[in-house]
Design an enzyme around this catalytic site. Sequence first.
Site, PDB file in Angstrom:
ATOM      1  N   ASN A   7       5.343   1.186   5.533  1.00 23.59           N
ATOM      2  CA  ASN A   7       6.077   1.291   6.754  1.00 23.59           C
ATOM      3  C   ASN A   7       6.001   0.202   7.564  1.00 23.59           C
ATOM      4  OD1 ASN A   7       7.082   2.493   9.364  1.00 23.59           O
ATOM      5  ND2 ASN A   7       5.508   3.398   9.811  1.00 23.59           N
ATOM      6  N   TRP A   8       7.370  -0.425   7.436  1.00 18.03           N
ATOM      7  CA  TRP A   8       7.210  -1.685   8.192  1.00 18.03           C
ATOM      8  C   TRP A   8       7.573  -1.838   9.707  1.00 18.03           C
ATOM      9  CZ3 TRP A   8      11.299  -4.945   5.062  1.00 18.03           C
ATOM     10  CH2 TRP A   8      10.730  -5.205   3.608  1.00 18.03           C
ATOM     11  N   LYS A   9       7.483  -0.416  10.218  1.00 18.31           N
ATOM     12  CA  LYS A   9       7.666  -0.407  11.677  1.00 18.31           C
ATOM     13  C   LYS A   9       8.724  -1.358  12.256  1.00 18.31           C
ATOM     14  CE  LYS A   9       3.242   1.294  11.706  1.00 18.31           C
ATOM     15  NZ  LYS A   9       2.133   1.845  12.460  1.00 18.31           N
ATOM     16  N   HIS A  93       6.263  10.534  12.706  1.00 13.73           N
ATOM     17  CA  HIS A  93       5.174   9.578  12.885  1.00 13.73           C
ATOM     18  C   HIS A  93       4.544   9.643  14.276  1.00 13.73           C
ATOM     19  CE1 HIS A  93       3.104   5.610  12.988  1.00 13.73           C
ATOM     20  NE2 HIS A  93       3.273   5.592  11.757  1.00 13.73           N
ATOM     21  N   GLU A  95       3.908   7.409  16.345  1.00 10.11           N
ATOM     22  CA  GLU A  95       4.411   6.579  17.434  1.00 10.11           C
ATOM     23  C   GLU A  95       5.793   7.122  17.725  1.00 10.11           C
ATOM     24  OE1 GLU A  95       4.250   3.093  14.752  1.00 10.11           O
ATOM     25  OE2 GLU A  95       2.226   3.013  14.950  1.00 10.11           O
ATOM     26  N   GLU A 164      -2.334  11.019   8.831  1.00  9.10           N
ATOM     27  CA  GLU A 164      -2.656   9.598   9.573  1.00  9.10           C
ATOM     28  C   GLU A 164      -3.234   9.950  10.967  1.00  9.10           C
ATOM     29  OE1 GLU A 164       0.479   6.588   8.177  1.00  9.10           O
ATOM     30  OE2 GLU A 164       1.392   7.505   9.905  1.00  9.10           O
ATOM     31  N   GLY A 170      -3.422   1.256  12.973  1.00 11.50           N
ATOM     32  CA  GLY A 170      -3.320  -0.170  13.408  1.00 11.50           C
ATOM     33  C   GLY A 170      -4.618  -0.550  14.164  1.00 11.50           C
ATOM     34  N   SER A 209      -4.783   1.822   8.781  1.00 14.02           N
ATOM     35  CA  SER A 209      -5.774   0.804   8.400  1.00 14.02           C
ATOM     36  C   SER A 209      -6.100   0.868   7.143  1.00 14.02           C
ATOM     37  CB  SER A 209      -6.985   0.917   9.201  1.00 14.02           C
ATOM     38  OG  SER A 209      -6.735   0.741  10.631  1.00 14.02           O
TER      39      SER A 209
HETATM   40  P1  PGA Z   1      -1.615   1.004   9.680  1.00 16.64           P
HETATM   41  O1  PGA Z   1      -0.196   2.059  10.131  1.00 16.64           O
HETATM   42  O2  PGA Z   1      -1.659   0.786   8.220  1.00 16.64           O
HETATM   43  O3  PGA Z   1      -0.958  -0.238  10.569  1.00 16.64           O
HETATM   44  O4  PGA Z   1      -2.762   1.398  10.343  1.00 16.64           O
HETATM   45  C1  PGA Z   1      -0.112   2.939   9.377  1.00 16.64           C
HETATM   46  C2  PGA Z   1       1.118   3.931   9.909  1.00 16.64           C
HETATM   47  O5  PGA Z   1       1.175   3.892  11.042  1.00 16.64           O
HETATM   48  O6  PGA Z   1       2.040   4.494   9.034  1.00 16.64           O
END
Ligand code: PGA
Length: 246
Positions: A7-9, A93, A95, A164, A170, A209
């Site tokens: 997931n590159w966001k 997600h 976010e 998650e 993150g 993470s």
């Molecule tokens: P992260 O994000 O690996 O940077 O913790 C995972 C995600 O949000 O899918």
Amino acid sequence: MKLISANWKMNLTPSQSVQYLQKFLPLVEDVRDREILLCPPFTSLCVAYEILKDKEVKLGAQNCYYEKKGAFTGEISLSMLKDLGVSYVIVGHSERRWIFGESDELINKKLTACLEEGIRPILCVGERIEEREAGLTFKVVETQIRLALSGIEAFTDSIDIAYEPVWAIGTGNPATPEDAQLVHAFIKDLLYILNPKHEGRTRVLYGGSVNPQNASHFMAKRDVDGLLVGGASLDPEAFAKIVKSF
Ligand code: PGA
């Protein structure tokens, strides 16, 4: 088959995405026994599609809208995504939930639309730190899944789920593989409760993470069927290591 997804966001421009793929694809050329999925931003889907067309690596989107077309300024429909070879969409997600205020109801509509369009959704669920500390992890995950799948329980086999924990995303502070295993097993049991005809095709991914050092510890757990990787997936070498780490 295990599913290892990136997931590159909101990272990598189209030209940076091309550079990424040029580095990444040779590194995973010989990988046959697991599915690799890249979810770039919408703006990179087109260039990624051209490069991935004749490759095994799959293309996913990070979000979608549930309406088919029309006056929805700034939104992207599933048929637009499908036309670009997208076969997976990340839905709900954390976010999207916590920064953009996506409700369980909206997430349910998006999942329903994905199923109608024949795109496999990856539903994200997970508790926040205060919920974890209050001992509510299982309750939160169960509620999110029940609401997300409301009315579409018969289609559990057509979705994947990413566990998650919000506090692990993150932060460099992942869940322990043991804790992830407990939640994953709980999610799998719940799917059989929601859909007595469930055939066990839902893969439950861990995200939060994940890095090249810890990936294999998660993948060693019985009910961890894959990974959803954010930060570490932005480096093609690190992500290739994660893909090959078990
Ligand atoms: P992260 O994000 O690996 O940077 O913790 C995972 C995600 O949000 O899918």
